[in-house]
Design an enzyme around this catalytic site. Structure first.
Site, short mmCIF file in Angstrom:
data_model
loop_
_atom_site.label_atom_id
_atom_site.label_comp_id
_atom_site.label_asym_id
_atom_site.label_seq_id
_atom_site.Cartn_x
_atom_site.Cartn_y
_atom_site.Cartn_z
CD GLU A 250 -2.61 1.26 2.62
OE1 GLU A 250 -2.75 0.21 3.28
OE2 GLU A 250 -3.24 2.30 2.88
NE ARG A 276 0.87 35.03 -17.23
CZ ARG A 276 -0.21 35.78 -17.40
NH1 ARG A 276 -1.01 35.59 -18.44
NH2 ARG A 276 -0.50 36.72 -16.53
#
Ligand code: FAD
Length: 388
Positions: A250, A276
């Site tokens: 996990e 940008r």
């Protein structure tokens, strides 16, 4: 499966790359057009799991005899890494629970009957898995859980509640942690593979979260839920040991997802800053931007190397509990740093939900909490160094 002394065969990197391409194409075609709607709905529809199953992307390393993909462990990690990279952390968390927690629990602990009943359906996406450990009064300190399973005739009667359960609304099978002997402390914990269609199993709210909007995270209630003795998963009283045995996978799964997620955020940021403009130049031209990108790329690659090492260790059955805690701690903290710095480079647009970087940022926050918090990871690691 190889024994501890017998390492798994090395993975063919060409095959792994081809599989990665397949996963990317699948998500681009089957998840991208719908993901915003899933976020608005707070849940991924069951039909998507069926499509994943049909494409062979669920339970990919489960044995073929239970209709799994029979692929090496590394292939299972690619599914999560790519879901993370594309910014689908909610999907990655659902898949982790389904394919990388519940299915391995059943494979490693289940009776033949349990495996045959659940695993083929899980691989097909016909049946969705959840794991329920956390309770309102017991998260990090699972020993404080109060959900009780009392032996009664040929079964058990379960009463109590769980919270924050991933896949809680969709789940057909829940691996449920209970106390069967409260006086026995950790030795009184027992796991059950619970069929959610049984009377007495009730779903609570689909909880509202600051991120991970497409994941159904729920309360569950058990009101005189009667389960047969054949639903016991593993040993009666052995639940705590089973949880500890299964935690490395996990935690590694969360770490691999973190690496993919940070990589995706960085890709999106590089695209943005090269386009940008500010002060007559691309944002990418500022030294601060260049240094931030360089720092993030380095941070990412260091953690990718550690995650890859741990993936190999797990495939060879040599990933121990403290090392799994280290990779989870390190990768998810890196993910937090990278997604935060990426958002900064977007300026105000990064704070707008229409820019996916905002989702990367908000979603990443949970990774330092679930699967054991960063503080608990440090405790686990410290214990391996200096004891309690
Ligand atoms: C979106 C989401 C999905 C989840 N999915 C699942 C799931 O599918 N199944 C499931 O069972 N659970 C799930 N969880 C629960 C999750 O694993 C717990 O939230 C987590 O383990 C922390 O427990 P807690 O929330 O009770 O926090 P607490 O244990 O109350 O911790 C509060 C704070 O105290 C700190 N702390 C606690 N003990 C110590 C200590 N010994 N030393 C230092 N600091 C400490 C913690 O690190 C934290 O900062 C999910 C949670 C969320 C939010």
């Amino acid at each position: 499966m190889p024994s501890a002394a017998e390492p798994a065969a090395p993975v063919d990197s060409t095959e792994l790359d081809l599989f990665r391409e397949t996963v990317r194409r699948f998500f681009a075609a089957e998840a991208e057009p719908h993901y915003t709607r899933w976020e608005a709905d707070g849940i991924i529809p069951r039909d998507f799991y069926r499509r994943m199953g049909a494409a062979g992307l669920l339970c990919v390393d489960q044995p073929e005899e239970y209709s799994g993909g029979g692929a090496p462990f590394e292939f299972a990690m690619v599914v999560l890494e790519e879901a993370g990279r594309m910014g689908y952390l909610a999907l990655a968390s659902n898949l982790t629970v389904h394919s990388d927690i519940v299915a391995p629990y059943l494979l490693h602990l289940g009776s033949e009957e349990q495996k045959r009943r659940w695993l083929p359906q899980m691989a097909a996406g016909e049946c969705i898995g959840a794991i329920a450990m956390t309770e309102p009064g017991a998260g990090s300190d699972l020993q404080g859980m109060r959900t009780m399973a009392i032996a009664d005739g040929d079964g058990y009667v379960v009463n109590g509640s769980k919270t924050f359960i991933t896949n809680g609304q969709n789940a057909d099978i829940v691996v449920l942690a209970t106390k069967t002997d409260p006086a026995a402390g950790a030795k009184g914990t027992t796991l059950f593979a619970v069929d959610t269609s049984l009377p007495g199993f009730k779903r609570g709210r689909n909880l509202e979260k600051i991120g991970l909007h497409a994941a159904d995270t729920s309360e569950l209630f058990f009101d005189n839920l009667r389960v047969p003795v054949t639903a016991v998963l593993g040993r009666i009283g052995g639940g705590f040991g089973h949880l500890i045995d299964e935690l490395p996978r996990e935690r590694l799964a969360l770490a691999v997802t973190a690496v993919g997620h940070a990589a995706g955020a960085l890709e999106k940021t590089i695209d943005y800053v090269t386009q940008r403009k500010a002060f007559g130049a691309a944002v990418a031209n500022f030294q601060n931007t260049r240094f931030e990108l360089a720092r993030m790329k380095t941070d990412l690659e260091v953690h990718r190397a550690f995650a890859e090492k741990c993936t190999r260790l797990y495939a060879d059955r040599r990933l121990d509990v403290p090392t799994a805690a280290m990779v989870k701690l390190a990768s998810t903290e890196m993910e937090g740093r990278v997604t935060d710095a990426c958002l900064q480079l977007f300026g105000g647009y990064g704070y707008m939900t229409e820019y996916p970087i905002s989702r990367y940022f908000a979603d990443a926050r949970i990774q330092r909490i679930y699967g054991g918090t960063s503080e608990i990871m440090k405790e686990v690691i410290a214990r391996s160094l200096v004891g309690r």
